[in-house]
Design a protein around this motif. Structure first.
Motif, PDB file in Angstrom:
ATOM      1  N   ASP A 287      -9.334  98.186  83.561  1.00  0.00           N
ATOM      2  CA  ASP A 287      -9.204  97.230  84.655  1.00  0.00           C
ATOM      3  C   ASP A 287      -8.039  96.264  84.403  1.00  0.00           C
ATOM      4  OD1 ASP A 287     -10.702  96.182  87.139  1.00  0.00           O
ATOM      5  OD2 ASP A 287     -10.278  94.389  85.946  1.00  0.00           O
ATOM      6  N   ALA A 288      -7.931  95.765  83.173  1.00  0.00           N
ATOM      7  CA  ALA A 288      -6.860  94.797  82.867  1.00  0.00           C
ATOM      8  C   ALA A 288      -5.494  95.465  82.973  1.00  0.00           C
ATOM      9  CB  ALA A 288      -7.067  94.230  81.464  1.00  0.00           C
ATOM     10  N   TRP A 289      -5.416  96.707  82.517  1.00  0.00           N
ATOM     11  CA  TRP A 289      -4.128  97.428  82.564  1.00  0.00           C
ATOM     12  C   TRP A 289      -3.703  97.666  84.009  1.00  0.00           C
ATOM     13  CZ3 TRP A 289      -2.118 102.157  84.211  1.00  0.00           C
ATOM     14  CH2 TRP A 289      -0.888 102.526  83.670  1.00  0.00           C
ATOM     15  N   VAL A 290      -4.655  98.139  84.798  1.00  0.00           N
ATOM     16  CA  VAL A 290      -4.339  98.413  86.208  1.00  0.00           C
ATOM     17  C   VAL A 290      -3.974  97.111  86.927  1.00  0.00           C
ATOM     18  CG1 VAL A 290      -5.314  99.208  88.405  1.00  0.00           C
ATOM     19  CG2 VAL A 290      -5.702 100.529  86.330  1.00  0.00           C
ATOM     20  N   ALA A 291      -4.693  96.026  86.581  1.00  0.00           N
ATOM     21  CA  ALA A 291      -4.405  94.737  87.223  1.00  0.00           C
ATOM     22  C   ALA A 291      -2.975  94.313  86.902  1.00  0.00           C
ATOM     23  CB  ALA A 291      -5.398  93.679  86.741  1.00  0.00           C
ATOM     24  N   THR A 292      -2.566  94.459  85.645  1.00  0.00           N
ATOM     25  CA  THR A 292      -1.211  94.054  85.249  1.00  0.00           C
ATOM     26  C   THR A 292      -0.167  94.839  86.019  1.00  0.00           C
ATOM     27  OG1 THR A 292      -1.966  93.620  83.022  1.00  0.00           O
ATOM     28  CG2 THR A 292       0.390  93.932  83.285  1.00  0.00           C
ATOM     29  N   VAL A 293      -0.338  96.156  86.037  1.00  0.00           N
ATOM     30  CA  VAL A 293       0.644  97.015  86.704  1.00  0.00           C
ATOM     31  C   VAL A 293       0.683  96.690  88.201  1.00  0.00           C
ATOM     32  CG1 VAL A 293       1.103  99.406  87.329  1.00  0.00           C
ATOM     33  CG2 VAL A 293       0.414  98.865  85.008  1.00  0.00           C
ATOM     34  N   SER A 294      -0.495  96.555  88.800  1.00  0.00           N
ATOM     35  CA  SER A 294      -0.566  96.321  90.247  1.00  0.00           C
ATOM     36  C   SER A 294       0.100  94.998  90.611  1.00  0.00           C
ATOM     37  CB  SER A 294      -2.022  96.271  90.707  1.00  0.00           C
ATOM     38  OG  SER A 294      -2.678  97.440  90.350  1.00  0.00           O
ATOM     39  N   GLN A 295      -0.261  93.968  89.836  1.00  0.00           N
ATOM     40  CA  GLN A 295       0.297  92.646  90.161  1.00  0.00           C
ATOM     41  C   GLN A 295       1.805  92.636  89.966  1.00  0.00           C
ATOM     42  OE1 GLN A 295      -2.278  90.283  87.713  1.00  0.00           O
ATOM     43  NE2 GLN A 295      -4.008  90.739  89.080  1.00  0.00           N
ATOM     44  N   ALA A 296       2.282  93.311  88.930  1.00  0.00           N
ATOM     45  CA  ALA A 296       3.734  93.316  88.671  1.00  0.00           C
ATOM     46  C   ALA A 296       4.476  93.954  89.843  1.00  0.00           C
ATOM     47  CB  ALA A 296       4.033  94.069  87.378  1.00  0.00           C
ATOM     48  N   ILE A 297       3.959  95.070  90.328  1.00  0.00           N
ATOM     49  CA  ILE A 297       4.642  95.759  91.432  1.00  0.00           C
ATOM     50  C   ILE A 297       4.532  94.919  92.713  1.00  0.00           C
ATOM     51  CG2 ILE A 297       4.686  97.851  92.880  1.00  0.00           C
ATOM     52  CD1 ILE A 297       5.261  98.881  90.209  1.00  0.00           C
ATOM     53  N   ALA A 298       3.322  94.441  92.994  1.00  0.00           N
ATOM     54  CA  ALA A 298       3.123  93.680  94.237  1.00  0.00           C
ATOM     55  C   ALA A 298       3.991  92.425  94.235  1.00  0.00           C
ATOM     56  CB  ALA A 298       1.648  93.331  94.397  1.00  0.00           C
ATOM     57  N   GLN A 299       4.038  91.744  93.092  1.00  0.00           N
ATOM     58  CA  GLN A 299       4.825  90.506  93.003  1.00  0.00           C
ATOM     59  C   GLN A 299       6.314  90.782  93.172  1.00  0.00           C
ATOM     60  OE1 GLN A 299       4.583  88.255  89.285  1.00  0.00           O
ATOM     61  NE2 GLN A 299       2.669  87.418  90.141  1.00  0.00           N
ATOM     62  N   ALA A 300       6.795  91.815  92.468  1.00  0.00           N
ATOM     63  CA  ALA A 300       8.230  92.140  92.548  1.00  0.00           C
ATOM     64  C   ALA A 300       8.601  92.540  93.972  1.00  0.00           C
ATOM     65  CB  ALA A 300       8.567  93.253  91.557  1.00  0.00           C
ATOM     66  N   CYS A 301       7.711  93.231  94.654  1.00  0.00           N
ATOM     67  CA  CYS A 301       7.995  93.642  96.040  1.00  0.00           C
ATOM     68  C   CYS A 301       8.082  92.411  96.936  1.00  0.00           C
ATOM     69  CB  CYS A 301       6.920  94.583  96.571  1.00  0.00           C
ATOM     70  SG  CYS A 301       7.051  96.226  95.889  1.00  0.00           S
ATOM     71  N   GLU A 302       7.147  91.500  96.687  1.00  0.00           N
ATOM     72  CA  GLU A 302       7.152  90.297  97.517  1.00  0.00           C
ATOM     73  C   GLU A 302       8.433  89.503  97.286  1.00  0.00           C
ATOM     74  OE1 GLU A 302       3.444  88.120  97.301  1.00  0.00           O
ATOM     75  OE2 GLU A 302       4.511  86.352  98.085  1.00  0.00           O
ATOM     76  N   GLN A 303       8.793  89.330  96.006  1.00  0.00           N
ATOM     77  CA  GLN A 303      10.006  88.566  95.687  1.00  0.00           C
ATOM     78  C   GLN A 303      11.255  89.177  96.308  1.00  0.00           C
ATOM     79  OE1 GLN A 303       9.874  88.444  91.440  1.00  0.00           O
ATOM     80  NE2 GLN A 303       8.388  86.754  91.426  1.00  0.00           N
ATOM     81  N   ARG A 304      11.300  90.492  96.342  1.00  0.00           N
ATOM     82  CA  ARG A 304      12.515  91.151  96.832  1.00  0.00           C
ATOM     83  C   ARG A 304      12.428  91.531  98.304  1.00  0.00           C
ATOM     84  NH1 ARG A 304      15.369  92.867  92.041  1.00  0.00           N
ATOM     85  NH2 ARG A 304      13.984  92.617  90.274  1.00  0.00           N
TER      86      ARG A 304
END
Ligand code: LLP
Length: 477
Positions: A287-304
């Protein structure tokens, strides 16, 4: 006075907690169904391990269906929980590719990552849908590419040679073939150097400097639809930061690729989450691994300001590693005074090459003496003609006798798949267990199987024969 045994000093110490529904299987040394019977035997999937060995022979890979299914579900549900867009977990089948395992993960609605025609064939025979299969590899042959195109799976293109071969192969294909491009993200992580793949000096993927030229080239190929980008940074990783960094790097390249008009809709972040082989290992939960990966992608998409791609991850080890144990039978022992005692088992580097290849450390228990005090420290040796064939250098065990059933934990990943016939030792059988039933999923090789691919040219046969017949002849004359 009744002496009580400290159960934490017995083979029971590796048992999972009773309440397993919240356990992340990659943090459990044993399958989540592991228990001890009233006969003091290890049970997995409701089956008595020493009995399984009696029935199916030794050594034996014992795969727990409940652990494998629970792990698939944890990946699927964690993606749904943490990633705001579409997602898919695909099983990196190099960890253990066989019909039964591919069938279970397919039933659990996972896709499959394959790296050879052999793995692809197995996945298809097991019932995986072609569009859920991702074909990796840094040197796919022309035949493998033809096969991949003919079945319609996704092809993860690794390099210029493959790209050009594919373009030539496709010519003016009617429908564009879906591909992903593998990039080398330039991320280092702490794991054994043989299993790091994301740093720049890696044989896998396009270098960052090449990528824009690749995007440009691919955008001009009507036979290719570049639907995604892929990267994989390594295996048995305990930190989450490298995967957070990877998310950012991949979204950067996704944005660039769309500037070239590529229809990128997927980001595949590879696998790599570690598992517990010993108490010293402390991997993050699924769960923690998936959360990290998911948040990283979602955040980077939002920023860009980039639309969310479909997120794909490719767990191998963390999907199946903890679901299997290997049972061996104890044979000879040798004590070297003041140095060590060797306890030999009936397998070793041919069924588990990881200790000799990566100096991997495993934990062992005695399946027919789960409550006996761990009174000795021994070296568990394999049976192969190689001094380095040691399964565990230093194992705390009860006093052992020939015939005891020694179990090695967490052997689901990269054991059977890397097994060999070194010393012409037949590969063991594998069973899947659940609800007290056991089913054979891989037949034990026989010594006759070992010569099945051998050829004895008639000329050699004749020569062997003629040596004898010459002698016969000479004698008879
Ligand atoms: N995706 C790609 C492209 C990979 O190359 C790998 C593993 C995975 C996913 C799955 O990684 P995992 O989740 O299992 O860490 N034989 C070595 C491991 C080699 C890993 C190769 N690639 C071992 O026994 O440790």
């Amino acid at each position: 006075m009744v002496s009580t045994i400290d159960l934490s000093q017995t083979s029971r110490r590796y048992l999972p907690p009773r309440q397993t529904s919240t356990v992340s299987p990659n943090q459990s040394l044993l399958p989540i169904t592991a228990q001890v019977s009233s006969a003091d035997h290890l049970m997995v999937g409701g089956c008595d391990v020493p009995e399984l060995v009696k029935q199916f022979g030794s050594p034996l890979y014992i795969l727990d269906e409940a652990t494998l299914r629970a792990t698939c579900r944890q990946y699927r549900e964690a993606l749904q929980r943490h990633y705001p867009g579409e997602s898919l977990a695909i099983y990196a089948s190099k960890a253990w590719n066989c019909l039964a395992v591919c069938a279970v993960v397919t039933q659990e609605a996972l896709g499959i990552d394959v790296v050879s025609a052999g793995e692809l064939y197995t996945a298809i025979e097991a019932g995986a849908a072609a569009d859920q299969i991702y074909f990796h590899g840094n040197n796919k042959s022309l035949e493998e590419l033809q096969y991949a195109v003919s079945v319609g799976c996704r092809i993860v293109v690794d390099n210029w040679h493959e790209l050009r071969t594919l373009v030539t192969l496709l010519g003016t294909a009617a429908a564009p073939v879906p591909i992903l491009l593998r990039l080398t993200p330039g991320i280092e992580c702490h794991t054994h150097e043989y299993i790091q793949t994301g740093h720049l000096d890696s044989k896998f993927g396009f270098d960052p400097e090449q990528l824009e030229a690749v995007f440009d080239y691919v955008s001009q190929q009507s036979g290719l639809a570049c639907i995604g980008l892929h990267a994989h940074i390594g295996s048995q990783i305990f930190e989450t930061q490298p995967h957070a960094d990877l998310g950012d790097v991949m979204v950067h390249w996704l944005q660039k690729a769309t500037q070239y008009g590529l229809p990128i809709a997927e980001l595949d972040v590879g696998g790599g989450l570690g598992i517990r082989y010993t108490e010293a290992d402390d991997p993050p939960t699924i769960d923690a691994w998936v959360a990290t990966v998911s948040q990283a992608i979602a955040q980077a998409c939002e920023q860009r300001g980039v639309p969310l791609p479909r997120l794909i991850c490719e767990p191998g080890r963390s999907l199946i590693g903890s679901a299997c144990v290997t049972a061996y039978t104890v044979g000879s022992q040798k004590t070297v005074p003041d140095i060590r005692t060797y306890v030999a088992v009936d397998g070793g580097m041919s069924d588990n090459p990881r200790p000799i290849t990566y100096q991997s450390v495993y934990r062992s228990l005695v399946a027919n003496q789960m409550s006996s005090p761990l009174s000795e420290t021994v070296t568990i040796a394999g049976k192969h003609c190689e001094s380095g064939d040691v399964v565990i250098q230093s194992a705390a065990l009860p006093a052992l006798e020939a015939g005891d059933i020694l179990v090695i934990a967490a052997t689901g990943a990269y054991n059977y798949s890397m097994a060999s016939n070194y010393n012409r030792v037949p590969r063991p059988a594998a069973v899947i267990v659940g609800d007290g039933e056991a089913y054979l999923i891989i037949r034990r090789e026989t010594i006759q199987d070992l010569v099945r691919q051998d050829c004895l040219p008639a000329m050699l046969g004749k020569r062997v024969g003629s040596l004898n017949s010459d002698v016969d002849h000479a004698v008879s004359e």
